[in-house]
Design a protein around this motif. Structure first.
Motif, PDB file in Angstrom:
ATOM      1  N   ARG A 244       0.836  -1.205   0.000  1.00  0.00           N
ATOM      2  CA  ARG A 244       0.000   0.000   0.000  1.00  0.00           C
ATOM      3  C   ARG A 244       0.873   1.258   0.000  1.00  0.00           C
ATOM      4  NH1 ARG A 244      -3.147  -3.464   2.895  1.00  0.00           N
ATOM      5  NH2 ARG A 244      -2.170  -2.915   4.876  1.00  0.00           N
ATOM      6  N   TYR A 245       1.984   1.235   0.724  1.00  0.00           N
ATOM      7  CA  TYR A 245       2.926   2.356   0.737  1.00  0.00           C
ATOM      8  C   TYR A 245       3.450   2.605  -0.686  1.00  0.00           C
ATOM      9  CZ  TYR A 245       7.676   4.298   1.087  1.00  0.00           C
ATOM     10  OH  TYR A 245       8.832   5.011   0.881  1.00  0.00           O
ATOM     11  N   LEU A 246       3.859   1.547  -1.366  1.00  0.00           N
ATOM     12  CA  LEU A 246       4.370   1.693  -2.735  1.00  0.00           C
ATOM     13  C   LEU A 246       3.277   2.172  -3.684  1.00  0.00           C
ATOM     14  CD1 LEU A 246       6.576  -1.525  -3.004  1.00  0.00           C
ATOM     15  CD2 LEU A 246       7.367   0.836  -2.675  1.00  0.00           C
ATOM     16  N   ALA A 247       2.074   1.600  -3.547  1.00  0.00           N
ATOM     17  CA  ALA A 247       0.970   1.965  -4.432  1.00  0.00           C
ATOM     18  C   ALA A 247       0.542   3.427  -4.240  1.00  0.00           C
ATOM     19  CB  ALA A 247      -0.222   1.036  -4.189  1.00  0.00           C
ATOM     20  N   ALA A 248       0.785   3.974  -3.067  1.00  0.00           N
ATOM     21  CA  ALA A 248       0.402   5.363  -2.783  1.00  0.00           C
ATOM     22  C   ALA A 248       1.495   6.346  -3.188  1.00  0.00           C
ATOM     23  CB  ALA A 248       0.076   5.525  -1.301  1.00  0.00           C
ATOM     24  N   GLY A 249       2.464   5.881  -3.966  1.00  0.00           N
ATOM     25  CA  GLY A 249       3.528   6.773  -4.424  1.00  0.00           C
ATOM     26  C   GLY A 249       4.795   6.679  -3.609  1.00  0.00           C
ATOM     27  N   GLY A 250       4.833   5.757  -2.679  1.00  0.00           N
ATOM     28  CA  GLY A 250       6.044   5.556  -1.883  1.00  0.00           C
ATOM     29  C   GLY A 250       7.113   4.865  -2.707  1.00  0.00           C
ATOM     30  N   GLY A 251       8.190   4.570  -2.088  1.00  0.00           N
ATOM     31  CA  GLY A 251       9.272   3.875  -2.765  1.00  0.00           C
ATOM     32  C   GLY A 251      10.586   4.616  -2.650  1.00  0.00           C
ATOM     33  N   ASP A 252      10.537   5.883  -2.273  1.00  0.00           N
ATOM     34  CA  ASP A 252      11.757   6.633  -2.009  1.00  0.00           C
ATOM     35  C   ASP A 252      12.011   6.542  -0.504  1.00  0.00           C
ATOM     36  OD1 ASP A 252      13.789   8.456  -1.563  1.00  0.00           O
ATOM     37  OD2 ASP A 252      13.015   9.926  -2.993  1.00  0.00           O
ATOM     38  N   LEU A 253      12.671   5.458  -0.114  1.00  0.00           N
ATOM     39  CA  LEU A 253      12.856   5.192   1.301  1.00  0.00           C
ATOM     40  C   LEU A 253      13.730   6.247   1.983  1.00  0.00           C
ATOM     41  CD1 LEU A 253      11.943   2.361   0.041  1.00  0.00           C
ATOM     42  CD2 LEU A 253      12.810   1.463   2.183  1.00  0.00           C
ATOM     43  N   LEU A 254      14.646   6.838   1.267  1.00  0.00           N
ATOM     44  CA  LEU A 254      15.462   7.903   1.864  1.00  0.00           C
ATOM     45  C   LEU A 254      14.614   9.132   2.160  1.00  0.00           C
ATOM     46  CD1 LEU A 254      18.736   7.612  -0.258  1.00  0.00           C
ATOM     47  CD2 LEU A 254      18.330   6.818   2.093  1.00  0.00           C
ATOM     48  N   ARG A 255      13.798   9.537   1.196  1.00  0.00           N
ATOM     49  CA  ARG A 255      12.915  10.690   1.391  1.00  0.00           C
ATOM     50  C   ARG A 255      11.935  10.446   2.531  1.00  0.00           C
ATOM     51  NH1 ARG A 255       8.823  10.659  -2.957  1.00  0.00           N
ATOM     52  NH2 ARG A 255       7.909   9.203  -1.506  1.00  0.00           N
TER      53      ARG A 255
END
Length: 181
Positions: A112-123
């Motif tokens: 769900r995190y990735l699907a919501a536009g996540g994926g930049d773990l540093l940010r």
């Protein structure tokens, strides 16, 4: 069959509902529907009822909304975990099934995190990692207590401007003899 508390708490959807309340949150069913948009309303209502019946959620307020009663719930943290006696009574297969439900919930959270536009773990100051260390049982008890003391102020912190709700997940396992070498 696992104990009723384990069955209640380690069901994937009920686990998501419980997680929604972490951080001393009080939520209505409408609030939960906005957070759990992939869950059909009837299913959500059934699972909330199961958590209320099991004593995990309690009603803190009721108000009339368009001819119906809207309830506000809170997590009863003291009832939101499997007791040590229940854990001790679980078989290896029951522990495996409970852990699988936990991990499946964690995977779904990450998806769900990735699907919501996540994926930049540093940010997002997010991540996942694993570390190995050696400690006696007494030292490990000290480590766990130190971690609890370190995060407690933030677990108890109220929502405020600039604060983003976060979930800290821990898994602590002894290494098997094959992985110790």
């Amino acid at each position: 069959m696992a104990t009723s508390s384990a069955d209640l708490l380690l069901h994937p959807l009920r686990l998501r509902i419980v997680q929604s309340f972490l951080g001393e949150r009080q939520l209505t069913t409408a609030d939960l529907r906005r957070q759990l948009t992939d869950v059909p309303p009837a299913t959500l209502y059934r699972q909330i009822a199961a958590l209320v019946d099991g004593g995990v959620l309690e009603v803190t307020a009721e108000r009339k909304v368009r001819g119906t009663v809207e309830r506000t719930y809170r997590l009863r943290a003291e009832h939101a975990s499997v007791t040590p006696d229940e854990l001790a009574g679980m078989s290896a297969d029951e522990h495996r099934a409970a852990f699988m439900a936990f991990v499946a919930g964690l995977l779904a959270d990450f998806d769900r995190y990735l699907a919501a536009g996540g994926g930049d773990l540093l940010r997002d100051i997010a991540g996942y990692r694993q570390a190995g260390f050696y400690a006696t049982d007494e030292e490990l008890t000290e480590i766990v207590a130190a971690i609890n003391r370190a995060v407690r102020p933030w677990i108890d912190a109220e929502p405020a401007a600039g604060r983003r709700r976060r979930i800290l997940t821990t898994v602590l396992l002894p290494a098997t003899p094959a992985t110790e070498t």
